[in-house]
Design a protein around this motif. Structure first.
Motif, PDB file in Angstrom:
ATOM      1  N   TYR A 143       0.831  -1.208   0.000  1.00  0.00           N
ATOM      2  CA  TYR A 143       0.000   0.000   0.000  1.00  0.00           C
ATOM      3  C   TYR A 143       0.863   1.255   0.000  1.00  0.00           C
ATOM      4  O   TYR A 143       0.510   2.260  -0.622  1.00  0.00           O
ATOM      5  CB  TYR A 143      -0.934  -0.003   1.208  1.00  0.00           C
ATOM      6  CG  TYR A 143      -1.893   1.165   1.223  1.00  0.00           C
ATOM      7  CD1 TYR A 143      -2.986   1.191   0.365  1.00  0.00           C
ATOM      8  CD2 TYR A 143      -1.706   2.247   2.086  1.00  0.00           C
ATOM      9  CE1 TYR A 143      -3.874   2.258   0.368  1.00  0.00           C
ATOM     10  CE2 TYR A 143      -2.588   3.316   2.099  1.00  0.00           C
ATOM     11  CZ  TYR A 143      -3.659   3.318   1.236  1.00  0.00           C
ATOM     12  OH  TYR A 143      -4.532   4.382   1.246  1.00  0.00           O
TER      13      TYR A 143
ATOM     14  N   ASP B 114      -6.803 -13.285  -4.512  1.00  0.00           N
ATOM     15  CA  ASP B 114      -6.843 -12.018  -3.781  1.00  0.00           C
ATOM     16  C   ASP B 114      -7.579 -10.918  -4.537  1.00  0.00           C
ATOM     17  O   ASP B 114      -7.800  -9.842  -3.996  1.00  0.00           O
ATOM     18  CB  ASP B 114      -5.413 -11.542  -3.479  1.00  0.00           C
ATOM     19  CG  ASP B 114      -4.717 -12.451  -2.492  1.00  0.00           C
ATOM     20  OD1 ASP B 114      -5.392 -12.930  -1.559  1.00  0.00           O
ATOM     21  OD2 ASP B 114      -3.512 -12.689  -2.653  1.00  0.00           O
TER      22      ASP B 114
ATOM     23  N   ARG C   7      -8.010   2.408   0.982  1.00  0.00           N
ATOM     24  CA  ARG C   7      -7.419   1.122   1.372  1.00  0.00           C
ATOM     25  C   ARG C   7      -8.341  -0.044   0.980  1.00  0.00           C
ATOM     26  O   ARG C   7      -7.872  -1.091   0.523  1.00  0.00           O
ATOM     27  CB  ARG C   7      -7.181   1.088   2.878  1.00  0.00           C
ATOM     28  CG  ARG C   7      -5.970   1.868   3.356  1.00  0.00           C
ATOM     29  CD  ARG C   7      -5.811   1.696   4.855  1.00  0.00           C
ATOM     30  NE  ARG C   7      -4.674   2.397   5.382  1.00  0.00           N
ATOM     31  CZ  ARG C   7      -3.449   1.887   5.497  1.00  0.00           C
ATOM     32  NH1 ARG C   7      -3.228   0.647   5.099  1.00  0.00           N
ATOM     33  NH2 ARG C   7      -2.463   2.592   6.004  1.00  0.00           N
ATOM     34  N   TRP C   8      -9.630   0.134   1.167  1.00  0.00           N
ATOM     35  CA  TRP C   8     -10.584  -0.918   0.835  1.00  0.00           C
ATOM     36  C   TRP C   8     -10.579  -1.200  -0.662  1.00  0.00           C
ATOM     37  O   TRP C   8     -10.551  -2.359  -1.092  1.00  0.00           O
ATOM     38  CB  TRP C   8     -11.976  -0.508   1.298  1.00  0.00           C
ATOM     39  CG  TRP C   8     -13.049  -1.492   0.925  1.00  0.00           C
ATOM     40  CD1 TRP C   8     -13.266  -2.729   1.449  1.00  0.00           C
ATOM     41  CD2 TRP C   8     -14.040  -1.313  -0.100  1.00  0.00           C
ATOM     42  NE1 TRP C   8     -14.335  -3.340   0.834  1.00  0.00           N
ATOM     43  CE2 TRP C   8     -14.829  -2.491  -0.119  1.00  0.00           C
ATOM     44  CE3 TRP C   8     -14.345  -0.280  -0.978  1.00  0.00           C
ATOM     45  CZ2 TRP C   8     -15.897  -2.660  -0.995  1.00  0.00           C
ATOM     46  CZ3 TRP C   8     -15.415  -0.445  -1.849  1.00  0.00           C
ATOM     47  CH2 TRP C   8     -16.169  -1.613  -1.848  1.00  0.00           C
TER      48      TRP C   8
ATOM     49  N   TYR D 282      -8.146  -0.577  -2.712  1.00  0.00           N
ATOM     50  CA  TYR D 282      -6.840  -1.161  -3.036  1.00  0.00           C
ATOM     51  C   TYR D 282      -6.892  -2.677  -2.833  1.00  0.00           C
ATOM     52  O   TYR D 282      -6.332  -3.443  -3.623  1.00  0.00           O
ATOM     53  CB  TYR D 282      -5.765  -0.536  -2.155  1.00  0.00           C
ATOM     54  CG  TYR D 282      -4.387  -1.128  -2.342  1.00  0.00           C
ATOM     55  CD1 TYR D 282      -3.521  -0.614  -3.307  1.00  0.00           C
ATOM     56  CD2 TYR D 282      -3.941  -2.194  -1.561  1.00  0.00           C
ATOM     57  CE1 TYR D 282      -2.259  -1.150  -3.480  1.00  0.00           C
ATOM     58  CE2 TYR D 282      -2.685  -2.735  -1.735  1.00  0.00           C
ATOM     59  CZ  TYR D 282      -1.844  -2.211  -2.696  1.00  0.00           C
ATOM     60  OH  TYR D 282      -0.596  -2.751  -2.873  1.00  0.00           O
ATOM     61  N   GLY D 283      -7.557  -3.108  -1.786  1.00  0.00           N
ATOM     62  CA  GLY D 283      -7.635  -4.531  -1.500  1.00  0.00           C
ATOM     63  C   GLY D 283      -8.452  -5.318  -2.496  1.00  0.00           C
ATOM     64  O   GLY D 283      -8.322  -6.546  -2.583  1.00  0.00           O
TER      65      GLY D 283
ATOM     66  N   HIS E 256      -0.400  -6.709  -1.001  1.00  0.00           N
ATOM     67  CA  HIS E 256      -0.649  -5.876   0.163  1.00  0.00           C
ATOM     68  C   HIS E 256       0.374  -6.177   1.250  1.00  0.00           C
ATOM     69  O   HIS E 256       0.953  -5.274   1.835  1.00  0.00           O
ATOM     70  CB  HIS E 256      -2.059  -6.110   0.700  1.00  0.00           C
ATOM     71  CG  HIS E 256      -2.391  -5.283   1.901  1.00  0.00           C
ATOM     72  ND1 HIS E 256      -2.380  -3.901   1.866  1.00  0.00           N
ATOM     73  CD2 HIS E 256      -2.726  -5.619   3.163  1.00  0.00           C
ATOM     74  CE1 HIS E 256      -2.704  -3.439   3.069  1.00  0.00           C
ATOM     75  NE2 HIS E 256      -2.913  -4.461   3.876  1.00  0.00           N
ATOM     76  N   GLN E 257       0.586  -7.437   1.497  1.00  0.00           N
ATOM     77  CA  GLN E 257       1.642  -7.845   2.410  1.00  0.00           C
ATOM     78  C   GLN E 257       2.506  -8.882   1.687  1.00  0.00           C
ATOM     79  O   GLN E 257       2.555  -8.901   0.473  1.00  0.00           O
ATOM     80  CB  GLN E 257       1.039  -8.401   3.703  1.00  0.00           C
ATOM     81  CG  GLN E 257       0.240  -7.351   4.478  1.00  0.00           C
ATOM     82  CD  GLN E 257      -0.307  -7.890   5.780  1.00  0.00           C
ATOM     83  OE1 GLN E 257       0.112  -8.931   6.256  1.00  0.00           O
ATOM     84  NE2 GLN E 257      -1.256  -7.169   6.369  1.00  0.00           N
TER      85      GLN E 257
ATOM     86  N   ASP F  67      -2.309 -12.349   0.965  1.00  0.00           N
ATOM     87  CA  ASP F  67      -2.162 -11.039   1.601  1.00  0.00           C
ATOM     88  C   ASP F  67      -2.857 -11.004   2.949  1.00  0.00           C
ATOM     89  O   ASP F  67      -2.459 -10.298   3.859  1.00  0.00           O
ATOM     90  CB  ASP F  67      -2.747  -9.958   0.692  1.00  0.00           C
ATOM     91  CG  ASP F  67      -1.894  -9.790  -0.554  1.00  0.00           C
ATOM     92  OD1 ASP F  67      -2.375  -9.131  -1.461  1.00  0.00           O
ATOM     93  OD2 ASP F  67      -0.773 -10.330  -0.578  1.00  0.00           O
ATOM     94  N   ARG F  68      -3.945 -11.731   3.059  1.00  0.00           N
ATOM     95  CA  ARG F  68      -4.735 -11.636   4.279  1.00  0.00           C
ATOM     96  C   ARG F  68      -4.102 -12.406   5.438  1.00  0.00           C
ATOM     97  O   ARG F  68      -4.333 -12.093   6.596  1.00  0.00           O
ATOM     98  CB  ARG F  68      -6.133 -12.184   4.016  1.00  0.00           C
ATOM     99  CG  ARG F  68      -6.871 -11.410   2.913  1.00  0.00           C
ATOM    100  CD  ARG F  68      -8.258 -11.999   2.698  1.00  0.00           C
ATOM    101  NE  ARG F  68      -8.958 -11.312   1.649  1.00  0.00           N
ATOM    102  CZ  ARG F  68      -8.834 -11.622   0.370  1.00  0.00           C
ATOM    103  NH1 ARG F  68      -8.023 -12.571  -0.025  1.00  0.00           N
ATOM    104  NH2 ARG F  68      -9.520 -10.959  -0.547  1.00  0.00           N
TER     105      ARG F  68
END
Length: 306
Positions: free
Chosen positions: A119, A211, A270-271, A273-274, A280-281, A303-304
């Motif tokens: 992000y 994702d 952010r939402w 983007y997801g 994301h990670q 990512d989650r």
């Protein structure tokens, strides 16, 4: 193909956007080369970085130099009236600075992606495009859009003597605008095709598409709105606040609004983007590896769950 004062911001933003678009591939590339020798781990061996540098050097630099030669007044935002007013250092700064800025933007965004801060890599894109649009919309004196829509020095000098509509129409019928159309088709068209192609390539990696929670077409539209539309809207808002409240109040107020919009954990940005399915990670593709190394070389970490 853009005015000198905004060119480096655009190059940085393009480099960062290229890296984010290829974020999953860059993570895979880093993983594959993690145990290899120095040659395969060198930055020059990264094909995405090499293509980014090639894009900047082959497309952005020549088109920008052409416009600087064709219309030095417009290309310098009317700081210079003609060729005699263009310092030779500007040409060197432009030709050398564009590839360097694109590479820096790519490396910064790539570094953030590789440490699991995707992000923040996206925010590099937003920041670069915000500075680009802010320069073109407001500039350093509030006359950025006047400088952009004035194809010649006389047009800019007589801006207040005619309506904005007439000035825009004059610009749209000028040779400068024609050159922008031709070069824009090549530069921006290649840029968008590259970004979309790298996004879709990343989605095709095993496990990556899980994702992405929306249709690919919608995901591309959301990505475009987030990378280009949001910074442009921010530049307009910042310009309005500065005009109404002055720079000492308008800019800090805008910074607070931007921080709440972009950095809050419940931020709609952010939402969105997801939804797109970019890193994301930390994320790893389920690659076919040697069975003896499967325990620590394979698997998908979404990512989650990272």
């Amino acid at each position: 193909m853009i005015q000198i004062q905004a060119a480096l911001f655009w190059a940085y933003a393009i480099g960062a956007t290229f890296a984010l678009s290829a974020g999953r591939q860059l993570q895979v590339w880093e993983r594959i080369n993690a145990g290899e020798g120095p040659r395969t781990r060198s930055r020059a061996a990264n094909p995405y970085l090499a293509l980014t540098a090639l894009f900047a050097a082959v497309l952005m630099v020549p088109t920008g130099l052409f416009l600087l030669w064709q219309n030095p007044a417009w290309a310098t935002m009317h700081v210079a009236d003609g060729h005699d007013g263009v310092w030779a250092g500007f040409v060197l700064f432009y030709a050398g600075g564009i590839p360097v800025a694109a590479i820096i933007g790519f490396l910064v965004a790539q570094g953030l992606v590789l440490v699991g801060a995707g992000y923040w890599a996206y925010l590099q894109c937003v920041g670069g495009y915000f500075l680009l649009f802010g320069t073109l919309v407001h500039g350093w004196d509030g006359r950025g859009y006047e400088r952009f829509f004035s194809p010649g020095a006389r047009d800019f000098a007589g801006w207040r003597q005619d309506s904005v509509v007439n000035h825009v129409l004059d610009f749209l019928t000028s040779g400068t605008f024609l050159a922008l159309l031709v070069f824009g088709a090549a530069v921006i068209g290649t840029m968008l095709l590259t970004e979309i192609g790298w996004l879709m390539e990343g989605w095709s990696l095993p496990g990556a598409d899980e994702d992405r929670t929306v249709h690919r077409f919608l995901a591309i539209a959301i990505a475009a709105a987030g990378v280009y539309g949001l910074p442009f809207a921010g530049a307009l808002v910042a310009s309005v606040l500065v005009r109404l409240l002055g720079g000492w109040i308008g800019l800090p107020l805008f910074a607070v609004l931007a921080g709440l919009t972009l950095l809050s954990r419940r931020s709609p940005v952010r939402w969105l983007y997801g939804l797109v399915g970019v890193p994301h990670q930390h994320w790893r593709a389920d690659l076919d590896q040697d069975p003896d190394r499967e325990g620590h070389e394979t698997g998908v970490t979404s990512d989650r769950s990272a």
